[in-house]
Design an enzyme around this catalytic site. Structure first.
Site, PDB file in Angstrom:
ATOM      1  CE1 TYR A 109      -3.586   2.690   0.835  1.00 37.51           C
ATOM      2  CE2 TYR A 109      -1.801   3.640   2.116  1.00 37.51           C
ATOM      3  CZ  TYR A 109      -3.036   3.760   1.516  1.00 37.51           C
ATOM      4  OH  TYR A 109      -3.701   4.956   1.581  1.00 37.51           O
ATOM      5  CD  GLU A 197      -5.953   4.387  -1.165  1.00 35.20           C
ATOM      6  OE1 GLU A 197      -5.991   4.554   0.076  1.00 35.20           O
ATOM      7  OE2 GLU A 197      -6.951   4.020  -1.825  1.00 35.20           O
TER       8      GLU A 197
END
Length: 389
Positions: A109, A197
């Site tokens: 992530y 993101e």
């Protein structure tokens, strides 16, 4: 402002971040030709909507051939996607991304948001990718490495190295990961993002670091500086009432409850929603009409509120400071005459000329039977919750 995944991937690719090739289609009939244009092979078919939970809802599918791709597209275009983030009605899929699949060795992530407590953007990285970062933070906060951007210098080189090390990359992959982190930080600043993101960032079995999913939101107050981002805006993904409110300079966010809220001031609006919940109700919206409530603004606000079929009662909570309470009361009566109150409207006013305003509202009770006055905020909350059933 939000954009679709395929648009975020395009921005990353333009910045030099490796992204799998993909084609966007707007109808199932385009699926076969799009697949053939990509050269066949294994692909991922992904619904393009401004909501999460696509994988769990079945709107991300791995396909091996043209027939499977077409079937997946027909499924996605044929019914609304319902997930934990959409509500029971779901959202209609209008675009689908067909992207080349990659063989994944590991998922990570990588994301950047604004840390309001420190007033700086923070880069977050975790070896646990492919899941919501909130779940990771709740389960194991230590699994997330953080580095804050310098307000003038951006992300510094030692911070990049620290993030790369936290992700566990070495050698050539460390260089690739470092490049991706730098480019994402640059994009965040250059494009005035509120969120950037990559989830997941992956290491392929061939040893390449790639972004295979991306999400970006932008500061609405800075969009005027970015015509290239304005062109990416998709009004079909927005709530029609939110667009209407924005055009009228009203701040409106749709919620799932039964009690409409019309308030002046964001803080007061939050307190109003809190006290509605405290007394057993659920707000249907956040609606801030601003400090100076006008007749025109009140009329448009009620049109938006009463256009929501879920709304069974409305709470008007106004503090008369910039605008006097008597003028606000007259604006509410004008709105009632023009729009028509079909559900109970509970009004709580406080501030300049409040006694005069209460008399104006009381005199209008016979003409507007759905109008209910309240002495204070607690009284208003109890009355509107009871009125909404």
């Amino acid at each position: 402002m939000k954009i679709h995944e395929y648009q975020a991937r395009d921005l990353l690719a333009a910045a030099g971040v490796p992204v799998p090739n993909g084609v966007v289609v707007e109808a199932a009939e385009q699926a076969r030709s799009a697949y053939e244009k990509m050269g066949g092979g294994r692909v991922v078919v992904k619904a393009q909507v401004h909501a999460g939970g696509r994988g769990k809802a079945g709107y991300v599918k791995l396909c091996e051939n043209a027939q499977q791709v077409e079937e997946a597209c027909r499924f996605m275009f044929g019914r609304p996607m319902v997930s934990a983030q959409t509500g029971p009605a779901g959202v209609q899929v209008r675009k689908v991304l067909i992207a080349q699949a990659v063989q994944i060795a590991h998922e990570y992530y990588l994301g950047i948001v604004v840390d309001r407590s420190k007033r700086r953007p923070v880069v977050m990285a975790s070896r646990e990718g492919g899941v919501e970062i909130e779940e990771v933070a709740k389960r194991d906060p230590s699994a997330i490495a953080k580095q804050w951007l310098h307000p003038h210098l951006g992300l510094l080189e030692f911070q990049v190295r620290a993030l790369v090390a936290a992700l566990g990359f070495e050698g050539e992959q460390a260089k690739q990961a470092g490049l991706t982190i730098r480019k994402l930080a640059e994009l965040f600043v250059q494009k005035d993002c509120s969120l950037a993101e990559i989830n997941p960032l992956v290491l392929t079995k061939a040893g390449q670091v790639m972004a295979i999913d991306a999400k970006m939101n932008f500061d609405d107050n800075a969009i005027f500086r970015h015509p290239e981002l304005q062109a990416m805006y998709d009004p079909a993904e927005e709530n029609p009432n939110e667009i209407r409110a924005k055009n009228a300079n009203l701040s409106y966010i749709a919620l799932d409850g039964r009690i409409g809220c019309l308030v002046n001031g964001a803080g007061l609006a939050m307190a109003t929603m809190d006290i509605i919940k405290l007394h057993g109700g659920e707000p249907a919206n956040f609606l801030d009409v601003g400090g100076g409530v006008t007749k025109e603004g009140a009329i448009e606000a009620f049109r938006i509120l009463l256009g929501d079929e879920k709304v069974k009662a409305v709470l008007v909570n106004i503090f008369g400071g910039i605008a006097r309470c008597d003028l606000i009361a007259e604006a509410l009566i004008a709105a009632a005459r023009e729009v028509g109150f079909k559900v109970p409207v509970v009004v709580r006013l406080e501030g300049t000329n409040v006694e005069q305003a209460r008399k104006i509202l009381e005199q209008a009770r016979d003409e507007i039977p759905m109008l209910v006055t309240a002495t204070d905020l607690t009284d208003a909350a109890k009355k509107v919750v009871a009125a909404a059933g």
